[in-house]
Design a protein around this motif. Structure first.
Motif, PDB file in Angstrom:
ATOM      1  N   GLU A   1       2.472 -46.578  19.416  1.00 22.79           N
ATOM      2  CA  GLU A   1       1.868 -45.937  18.728  1.00 22.79           C
ATOM      3  C   GLU A   1       0.488 -45.457  19.334  1.00 22.79           C
ATOM      4  O   GLU A   1       0.153 -44.477  18.736  1.00 22.79           O
ATOM      5  CB  GLU A   1       1.205 -46.409  17.203  1.00 22.79           C
ATOM      6  CG  GLU A   1       2.667 -47.071  16.777  1.00 22.79           C
ATOM      7  CD  GLU A   1       1.217 -48.411  15.515  1.00 22.79           C
ATOM      8  OE1 GLU A   1       1.449 -47.762  14.552  1.00 22.79           O
ATOM      9  OE2 GLU A   1       0.813 -48.908  16.461  1.00 22.79           O
ATOM     10  N   VAL A   2       0.118 -45.562  21.004  1.00 25.79           N
ATOM     11  CA  VAL A   2      -0.536 -44.911  21.182  1.00 25.79           C
ATOM     12  C   VAL A   2      -0.467 -44.837  22.850  1.00 25.79           C
ATOM     13  O   VAL A   2       1.124 -44.875  23.504  1.00 25.79           O
ATOM     14  CB  VAL A   2      -1.764 -46.149  21.685  1.00 25.79           C
ATOM     15  CG1 VAL A   2      -3.103 -45.726  22.762  1.00 25.79           C
ATOM     16  CG2 VAL A   2      -2.507 -46.702  20.229  1.00 25.79           C
ATOM     17  N   ARG A   3      -0.330 -43.649  23.318  1.00 28.14           N
ATOM     18  CA  ARG A   3       0.205 -42.589  24.500  1.00 28.14           C
ATOM     19  C   ARG A   3      -1.153 -42.447  25.030  1.00 28.14           C
ATOM     20  O   ARG A   3      -2.239 -41.739  24.226  1.00 28.14           O
ATOM     21  CB  ARG A   3       1.050 -42.213  24.592  1.00 28.14           C
ATOM     22  CG  ARG A   3       0.886 -40.269  23.783  1.00 28.14           C
ATOM     23  CD  ARG A   3       1.986 -39.487  23.725  1.00 28.14           C
ATOM     24  NE  ARG A   3       1.589 -38.300  23.448  1.00 28.14           N
ATOM     25  CZ  ARG A   3       2.084 -37.592  23.286  1.00 28.14           C
ATOM     26  NH1 ARG A   3       3.409 -37.500  23.105  1.00 28.14           N
ATOM     27  NH2 ARG A   3       2.430 -36.203  22.101  1.00 28.14           N
ATOM     28  N   ALA A   4      -1.333 -41.807  26.792  1.00 29.36           N
ATOM     29  CA  ALA A   4      -2.302 -41.134  27.374  1.00 29.36           C
ATOM     30  C   ALA A   4      -2.662 -39.952  26.370  1.00 29.36           C
ATOM     31  O   ALA A   4      -1.632 -39.063  26.560  1.00 29.36           O
ATOM     32  CB  ALA A   4      -1.838 -40.938  28.608  1.00 29.36           C
ATOM     33  N   GLU A   5      -3.670 -39.381  26.338  1.00 27.04           N
ATOM     34  CA  GLU A   5      -3.575 -38.095  25.958  1.00 27.04           C
ATOM     35  C   GLU A   5      -3.274 -36.768  27.164  1.00 27.04           C
ATOM     36  O   GLU A   5      -4.074 -37.026  28.529  1.00 27.04           O
ATOM     37  CB  GLU A   5      -5.722 -38.003  26.168  1.00 27.04           C
ATOM     38  CG  GLU A   5      -5.499 -36.383  24.826  1.00 27.04           C
ATOM     39  CD  GLU A   5      -6.813 -36.132  24.924  1.00 27.04           C
ATOM     40  OE1 GLU A   5      -7.710 -36.234  23.815  1.00 27.04           O
ATOM     41  OE2 GLU A   5      -7.875 -35.885  26.204  1.00 27.04           O
ATOM     42  N   ARG A   6      -2.389 -35.779  26.329  1.00 26.71           N
ATOM     43  CA  ARG A   6      -1.634 -34.951  27.508  1.00 26.71           C
ATOM     44  C   ARG A   6      -2.647 -33.348  27.087  1.00 26.71           C
ATOM     45  O   ARG A   6      -3.176 -33.658  26.490  1.00 26.71           O
ATOM     46  CB  ARG A   6      -0.624 -34.454  26.785  1.00 26.71           C
ATOM     47  CG  ARG A   6       0.563 -36.063  26.381  1.00 26.71           C
ATOM     48  CD  ARG A   6       2.116 -35.131  26.544  1.00 26.71           C
ATOM     49  NE  ARG A   6       3.222 -36.274  26.578  1.00 26.71           N
ATOM     50  CZ  ARG A   6       4.048 -36.419  26.780  1.00 26.71           C
ATOM     51  NH1 ARG A   6       4.083 -35.461  25.565  1.00 26.71           N
ATOM     52  NH2 ARG A   6       4.814 -37.190  26.365  1.00 26.71           N
TER      53      ARG A   6
END
Length: 83
Positions: A70-75
């Motif tokens: 549910e979380v990923r590094a901000e693109r």
């Protein structure tokens, strides 16, 4: 520190990259309603069960723990400002 590798449950299959999240990292969170990625969040702490997140806009820590999927590094946004 959250170290996501191909062998662990912290592997995010959407971007194909192993990432390490630490407190202070800007992230995007998957909206549980429409499953789109929402910007404007930051990692507060990484726990065994997931990641604690806060909204950057008001500094409020969200009351749930988010799983790695549910979380990923901000693109970073592209330079094409008109899109």
């Amino acid at each position: 520190m959250l170290n996501r590798t191909r062998d662990s449950s912290w592997w995010f299959r959407g971007d194909g990259l192993a990432e390490t999240l630490v407190a202070g990292d800007r992230v995007e969170v998957r909206n549980r309603f429409d499953e789109r990625w929402a910007r404007g969040f930051e990692v507060v702490e990484v726990q065994d069960g997931g990641v604690r997140i806060k909204r950057v806009s008001d500094g409020e820590t969200l009351p749930v723990i988010f799983g790695a999927e549910e979380v990923r590094a901000e693109r970073k946004r592209g330079s094409m400002w008109w899109i």
